[in-house]
Design an enzyme around this catalytic site. Structure first.
Site, PDB file in Angstrom:
ATOM      1  N   SER A 129       0.819  -1.212   0.000  1.00 14.76           N
ATOM      2  CA  SER A 129       0.000   0.000   0.000  1.00 14.76           C
ATOM      3  C   SER A 129       0.854   1.265   0.000  1.00 14.76           C
ATOM      4  O   SER A 129       1.859   1.360   0.699  1.00 14.76           O
ATOM      5  CB  SER A 129      -0.880  -0.002   1.243  1.00 14.76           C
ATOM      6  OG  SER A 129      -1.596   1.207   1.308  1.00 14.76           O
TER       7      SER A 129
ATOM      8  N   LYS B 216      -3.578   2.388  -2.161  1.00 18.25           N
ATOM      9  CA  LYS B 216      -3.202   3.431  -1.196  1.00 18.25           C
ATOM     10  C   LYS B 216      -4.230   3.542  -0.064  1.00 18.25           C
ATOM     11  O   LYS B 216      -5.421   3.387  -0.282  1.00 18.25           O
ATOM     12  CB  LYS B 216      -3.086   4.770  -1.932  1.00 18.25           C
ATOM     13  CG  LYS B 216      -2.840   5.986  -1.047  1.00 18.25           C
ATOM     14  CD  LYS B 216      -1.448   6.007  -0.437  1.00 18.25           C
ATOM     15  CE  LYS B 216      -1.309   7.065   0.648  1.00 18.25           C
ATOM     16  NZ  LYS B 216      -0.079   6.860   1.449  1.00 18.25           N
TER      17      LYS B 216
ATOM     18  N   ILE C  44       4.189  10.834   3.888  1.00 21.04           N
ATOM     19  CA  ILE C  44       3.151  11.297   2.969  1.00 21.04           C
ATOM     20  C   ILE C  44       1.981  11.864   3.780  1.00 21.04           C
ATOM     21  O   ILE C  44       1.390  12.879   3.411  1.00 21.04           O
ATOM     22  CB  ILE C  44       2.634  10.132   2.074  1.00 21.04           C
ATOM     23  CG1 ILE C  44       3.801   9.386   1.401  1.00 21.04           C
ATOM     24  CG2 ILE C  44       1.625  10.640   1.045  1.00 21.04           C
ATOM     25  CD1 ILE C  44       4.662  10.180   0.470  1.00 21.04           C
TER      26      ILE C  44
ATOM     27  N   LEU D  10      -0.821  10.061   4.610  1.00 16.57           N
ATOM     28  CA  LEU D  10      -2.089   9.458   4.178  1.00 16.57           C
ATOM     29  C   LEU D  10      -2.943  10.371   3.316  1.00 16.57           C
ATOM     30  O   LEU D  10      -4.159  10.440   3.467  1.00 16.57           O
ATOM     31  CB  LEU D  10      -2.902   8.992   5.389  1.00 16.57           C
ATOM     32  CG  LEU D  10      -2.359   7.746   6.106  1.00 16.57           C
ATOM     33  CD1 LEU D  10      -3.202   7.443   7.342  1.00 16.57           C
ATOM     34  CD2 LEU D  10      -2.353   6.527   5.178  1.00 16.57           C
TER      35      LEU D  10
ATOM     36  N   ASN E 148      -6.506  -0.755   1.627  1.00 12.28           N
ATOM     37  CA  ASN E 148      -5.815  -0.438   2.876  1.00 12.28           C
ATOM     38  C   ASN E 148      -6.572   0.708   3.534  1.00 12.28           C
ATOM     39  O   ASN E 148      -6.907   1.690   2.889  1.00 12.28           O
ATOM     40  CB  ASN E 148      -4.375  -0.031   2.520  1.00 12.28           C
ATOM     41  CG  ASN E 148      -3.530   0.352   3.708  1.00 12.28           C
ATOM     42  OD1 ASN E 148      -3.583   1.484   4.172  1.00 12.28           O
ATOM     43  ND2 ASN E 148      -2.735  -0.575   4.202  1.00 12.28           N
TER      44      ASN E 148
ATOM     45  N   ASN F   3      -4.876  -0.873   8.482  1.00 11.60           N
ATOM     46  CA  ASN F   3      -3.572  -0.276   8.793  1.00 11.60           C
ATOM     47  C   ASN F   3      -3.599   0.269  10.215  1.00 11.60           C
ATOM     48  O   ASN F   3      -4.151   1.330  10.472  1.00 11.60           O
ATOM     49  CB  ASN F   3      -3.290   0.833   7.771  1.00 11.60           C
ATOM     50  CG  ASN F   3      -1.969   1.531   8.001  1.00 11.60           C
ATOM     51  OD1 ASN F   3      -1.203   1.153   8.885  1.00 11.60           O
ATOM     52  ND2 ASN F   3      -1.697   2.552   7.210  1.00 11.60           N
TER      53      ASN F   3
ATOM     54  N   CYS G 138       0.407   3.202  10.731  1.00  9.77           N
ATOM     55  CA  CYS G 138       0.971   4.335   9.999  1.00  9.77           C
ATOM     56  C   CYS G 138       1.700   5.281  10.943  1.00  9.77           C
ATOM     57  O   CYS G 138       1.098   5.822  11.859  1.00  9.77           O
ATOM     58  CB  CYS G 138      -0.094   5.107   9.237  1.00  9.77           C
ATOM     59  SG  CYS G 138       0.644   6.462   8.311  1.00  9.77           S
TER      60      CYS G 138
ATOM     61  N   ASN H  63       5.171  -2.525   8.310  1.00 12.89           N
ATOM     62  CA  ASN H  63       5.040  -1.144   7.867  1.00 12.89           C
ATOM     63  C   ASN H  63       6.399  -0.475   8.106  1.00 12.89           C
ATOM     64  O   ASN H  63       7.368  -1.146   8.469  1.00 12.89           O
ATOM     65  CB  ASN H  63       3.902  -0.450   8.635  1.00 12.89           C
ATOM     66  CG  ASN H  63       3.314   0.698   7.821  1.00 12.89           C
ATOM     67  OD1 ASN H  63       4.048   1.463   7.192  1.00 12.89           O
ATOM     68  ND2 ASN H  63       1.998   0.824   7.834  1.00 12.89           N
TER      69      ASN H  63
HETATM   70  C1  LIG Z   1       5.634   6.341  -0.095  1.00 12.74           C
HETATM   71  C2  LIG Z   1       5.052   5.281   0.791  1.00 12.74           C
HETATM   72  C3  LIG Z   1       3.705   5.338   1.158  1.00 12.74           C
HETATM   73  C4  LIG Z   1       3.136   4.377   1.985  1.00 12.74           C
HETATM   74  N1  LIG Z   1       1.814   4.439   2.299  1.00 12.74           N
HETATM   75  C5  LIG Z   1       1.253   3.466   3.057  1.00 12.74           C
HETATM   76  C6  LIG Z   1      -0.158   3.470   3.342  1.00 12.74           C
HETATM   77  O1  LIG Z   1      -0.906   4.339   2.910  1.00 12.74           O
HETATM   78  N2  LIG Z   1      -0.659   2.461   4.135  1.00 12.74           N
HETATM   79  C7  LIG Z   1       0.135   1.459   4.615  1.00 12.74           C
HETATM   80  O2  LIG Z   1      -0.357   0.573   5.314  1.00 12.74           O
HETATM   81  N3  LIG Z   1       1.466   1.421   4.337  1.00 12.74           N
HETATM   82  C8  LIG Z   1       2.033   2.401   3.577  1.00 12.74           C
HETATM   83  N4  LIG Z   1       3.384   2.334   3.287  1.00 12.74           N
HETATM   84  C9  LIG Z   1       4.205   1.215   3.808  1.00 12.74           C
HETATM   85  C10 LIG Z   1       4.417   0.123   2.750  1.00 12.74           C
HETATM   86  O3  LIG Z   1       3.182  -0.430   2.353  1.00 12.74           O
HETATM   87  C11 LIG Z   1       5.341  -0.986   3.270  1.00 12.74           C
HETATM   88  O4  LIG Z   1       4.758  -1.568   4.406  1.00 12.74           O
HETATM   89  C12 LIG Z   1       6.723  -0.488   3.660  1.00 12.74           C
HETATM   90  O5  LIG Z   1       7.137   0.524   2.781  1.00 12.74           O
HETATM   91  C13 LIG Z   1       7.783  -1.591   3.702  1.00 12.74           C
HETATM   92  O6  LIG Z   1       7.959  -2.220   2.439  1.00 12.74           O
HETATM   93  P1  LIG Z   1       9.054  -1.771   1.328  1.00 12.74           P
HETATM   94  O7  LIG Z   1      10.377  -1.684   2.028  1.00 12.74           O
HETATM   95  O8  LIG Z   1       8.993  -2.805   0.274  1.00 12.74           O
HETATM   96  O9  LIG Z   1       8.632  -0.420   0.837  1.00 12.74           O
HETATM   97  C14 LIG Z   1       3.948   3.312   2.472  1.00 12.74           C
HETATM   98  C15 LIG Z   1       5.304   3.243   2.095  1.00 12.74           C
HETATM   99  C16 LIG Z   1       5.862   4.204   1.262  1.00 12.74           C
HETATM  100  C17 LIG Z   1       7.304   4.093   0.876  1.00 12.74           C
END
Ligand SMILES: Cc1cc2nc3c(=O)[nH]c(=O)nc-3n(C[C@H](O)[C@H](O)[C@H](O)COP(=O)(O)O)c2cc1C
Ligand SMILES: Cc1cc2nc3c(=O)[nH]c(=O)nc-3n(C[C@H](O)[C@H](O)[C@H](O)COP(=O)(O)OP(=O)(O)OC[C@H]3O[C@@H](n4cnc5c(N)ncnc54)[C@H](O)[C@@H]3O)c2cc1C
Ligand code: FES
Lengths: 266, 309
Positions: free
Chosen positions: B23, B47, B73, B75, B101, B129, B132, B194
């Site tokens: 997400s 997202k 960001i 949310l 999500n 989630n 966050c 996360n």
């Molecule tokens: C730019 C960005 C936005 C994210 N937005 C959300 C979100 O809206 N909801 C959520 O549960 N996780 C969010 N995450 C977390 C990711 O879903 C993921 O759990 C985390 O980045 C670890 O995985 P990765 O290292 O592959 O990015 C976000 C991560 C990034 C980098």
């Protein structure tokens, strides 16, 4: 339509100060890119530095299947780029973002670039000149060492005025000083600009006062470059909510915005 | 040998393969559809949605750190109603399970979201989630305490028939205890991790690199932490674990699966390689074939650890 392309470096030359011009054989990008659009370039095959780097397309030639970017060495990624040699390949994503309007009907354009902000302007100027639009380009640079860039714009058929911080070429001072001295009768019909925010703020104020419409290209830190992550938010006027503004994505709704709508934090 | 069977089920979410998107790194799927057929994915997690629209945090929202990124960001999203109106019709047409999500500031907010999304056709599951790090109230606060985590998930459970995935935060001492708690509350799966709360400062200006001062760390830098947490969690729950955190290659994905992840999600990896998800699906398939594995359960949780006396 966004795609990935493996660009073959044809040249990567210093043009003075911290600036480099990189020419890439990239047929798909060269045939699709529009002035003001950018590419997202991977400057390392390893996880460090991790992210791609965004660069406007400075110039392109569809027949020769080449694109050129103009970049300044400011950190790790651009440092690594400056060491790349012709014959090496770099992965890029293109064509990204919005472009400058060139489907226009006016006589005189003013194109203003400061520092790295000169990056998206050469292709734009070429297109304007081709349409028979009288184009004046104001270039702001730190020193005269990058004078080779002036030739790029002169060869494109523009009238060029230069300001340098050290006064080694053109007037000494900021490029926006030309605006204050522009006489009523020299008023352009449309202004295009890219450069550091303080420069864009001055251009915006001046254009508002003179009632001249225009477009600017702005920068923000990016993650994906394709609209998925919402990292590159900037404040843009909007009628959709009571605050009168919204965050928009520089990589999709920008980098080119209408001059009026961008809200700068001063 | 035949191609291995890559199918995985997370509750009633039936996936062609174990690879999903994380997400917040994939928008609502539109950005990547130019680059490949998103129907190849095991599932798409979109997202984060909140009950009301959110503008998000002031820029800069992202900062690069060694082998990782910090993001804040905040949310940003159009709110559940606009999401249903503007995004769901397109998502419904996809041949891939879509998981929404969702986040809220209050437990009531989570309930409202679950109730509203339950009425909408074409969505395959909810990822709750509770992790966050980038919004002032709520979010992570619910996920750091087993009791509140339990309360959120059990209340959401009452509002929806859809599969629930509880998304867990790594910013805790004992992630496995939170996982046990949400399993008891009725979660069909847990996803982790996360982002890890972090900070970076520009030494010239002495200012934080993020507009929000602190943000969440993701990317290869967090991978060992994520693998450890997946391993710890998989040993104590009976529901599937979805592993993520720094996956950029099929080797990373296989490592998470060996640690105990039934499925994996690609987040930051999409930014460096926009076709990472499909490359990883191909890689897992080839690895399984080479090692004579017929189904993903031949791989999941198969870490071999010699007990130390
Ligand atoms: C730019 C960005 C936005 C994210 N937005 C959300 C979100 O809206 N909801 C959520 O549960 N996780 C969010 N995450 C977390 C990711 O879903 C993921 O759990 C985390 O980045 C670890 O995985 P990765 O290292 O592959 O990015 C976000 C991560 C990034 C980098
Ligand atoms: C749409 C767009 C077009 C651009 N076009 C040009 C161009 O034509 N010529 C040029 O010289 N520069 C251009 N830039 C700026 C260029 O992207 C940065 O100078 C470059 O990313 C710096 O990378 P680095 O690793 O050397 O710097 P570092 O400071 O080490 O980079 C760290 C991180 O910050 C990001 N970053 C740093 N400075 C900027 C910046 N000014 N804008 C956005 N992200 C930044 C990097 O991408 C990286 O993620 C453009 C930026 C954008 C957003
Ligand atoms: S950089 Fe990801 S949305 Fe613009």
């Amino acid at each position: 339509m966004i795609f990935q392309e493996s660009g073959l470096i044809a040249a990567n030359e210093s043009v003075g100060d911290r600036f480099y011009r990189m020419a890439l054989f990239a047929p798909r990008t060269a045939s699709k890119v529009k002035p003001g659009q950018f590419i997202h370039l991977k400057c390392s095959d390893t996880a460090d530095p991790l992210l791609r780097r965004p660069f406007s397309v400075y110039d392109w030639d569809e027949k020769k299947k080449m694109i050129t970017i103009l970049y300044a060495v400011v950190g790790r990624g651009t440092e690594m780029m400056s060491k790349m040699k012709s014959g090496e390949k770099v992965n890029l994503m293109a064509p990204l973002g919005t472009s400058f309007s060139i489907d226009v009907n006016f006589n005189e354009a003013l194109v203003i670039g400061g520092g790295c902000g000169i990056g998206p302007l050469l292709g734009l100027v070429k297109q304007l000149v081709k349409k028979g639009i009288e184009t004046t380009t104001l270039l702001g640079m730190k020193t005269g060492q990058t004078s080779i860039l002036i030739d790029d714009f002169l060869l494109a058929g523009a009238t060029v005025k230069v300001a340098t911080n050290d006064g080694s070429i053109g007037i000494k001072g900021h490029v926006t000083e030309f605006l204050e001295n522009t006489e009523k009768k020299e008023k352009p019909d449309f202004v295009y600009a890219c450069g550091p925010n303080p420069m864009l703020v001055s251009v915006q104020k001046w254009a508002r006062k003179q009632h001249i419409p225009g477009e600017i290209s702005i920068e923000e830190k990016m993650g994906c470059g394709t609209g998925a992550c919402l990292s590159c938010a900037c404040r843009i006027q909007s009628q959709d909510n009571e605050d009168g503004w919204d965050y928009k994505r520089v990589c999709v709704e920008g980098p080119v915005f209408s001059l009026e709508e961008v809200i700068f934090d001063e | 040998m035949n191609n291995p069977d890559l199918r995985v089920s997370i509750g009633e979410i039936h996936m062609k393969n174990p690879v999903m998107t994380a997400s917040g790194t994939y928008g609502y799927g539109e950005a990547y559809s130019d680059l490949y057929d998103v129907n190849f994915l095991g599932a798409m997690v979109v997202k984060g949605i909140t009950p009301e629209p959110r503008k998000g945090n002031p820029p800069p929202r992202i900062a690069e750190t060694p082998a990782g990124i910090l993001n804040a960001i905040g949310l940003q999203n159009p709110g559940v109603e606009k999401f249903i109106l503007d995004e769901v019709p397109r998502l419904m047409k996809l041949q891939v399970p879509v998981i929404v999500n969702m986040s809220a500031n209050t437990i009531e907010g989570y309930q409202r979201l679950a109730r509203r999304l339950d009425e909408v056709e074409g969505l395959s599951g909810l990822e709750v989630n509770i992790s966050c790090p980038n919004v002032k109230q709520g979010g992570q606060a619910f996920g750091t305490d087993p009791k509140t985590a339990h309360e959120v998930v059990s209340k959401v459970r009452k509002e929806t028939k859809r599969p629930i995935i509880a998304k867990l935060t790594p910013n805790v001492t004992n992630i496995a205890s939170i996982a046990v708690s949400v399993e008891d509350a009725g979660a069909d799966a847990v996803s982790l991790i996360n982002t890890l709360l972090g900070m970076a400062i520009d030494i010239k200006s002495k200012r934080p690199l993020l507009g929000n001062v602190v943000g969440g760390l993701s990317g290869p830098a967090v991978k060992p932490v994520a693998v450890r947490m997946v391993w710890e969690t998989a040993q104590v729950v009976n529901i599937p674990v979805i592993g993520m955190g720094g996956i950029t290659s099929w080797q990373d994905a296989v490592e998470f699966m060996i640690a105990g992840a039934s499925a994996v999600a690609i987040g930051t990896g999409n930014f460096t390689n926009p076709v990472a998800a499909v490359d990883i699906i191909d890689g897992i398939c080839a690895y399984m074939k080479e090692n004579n594995m017929e189904k993903t359960t031949d791989l999941v949780g198969k870490v071999s650890i010699e007990t130390i006396e």
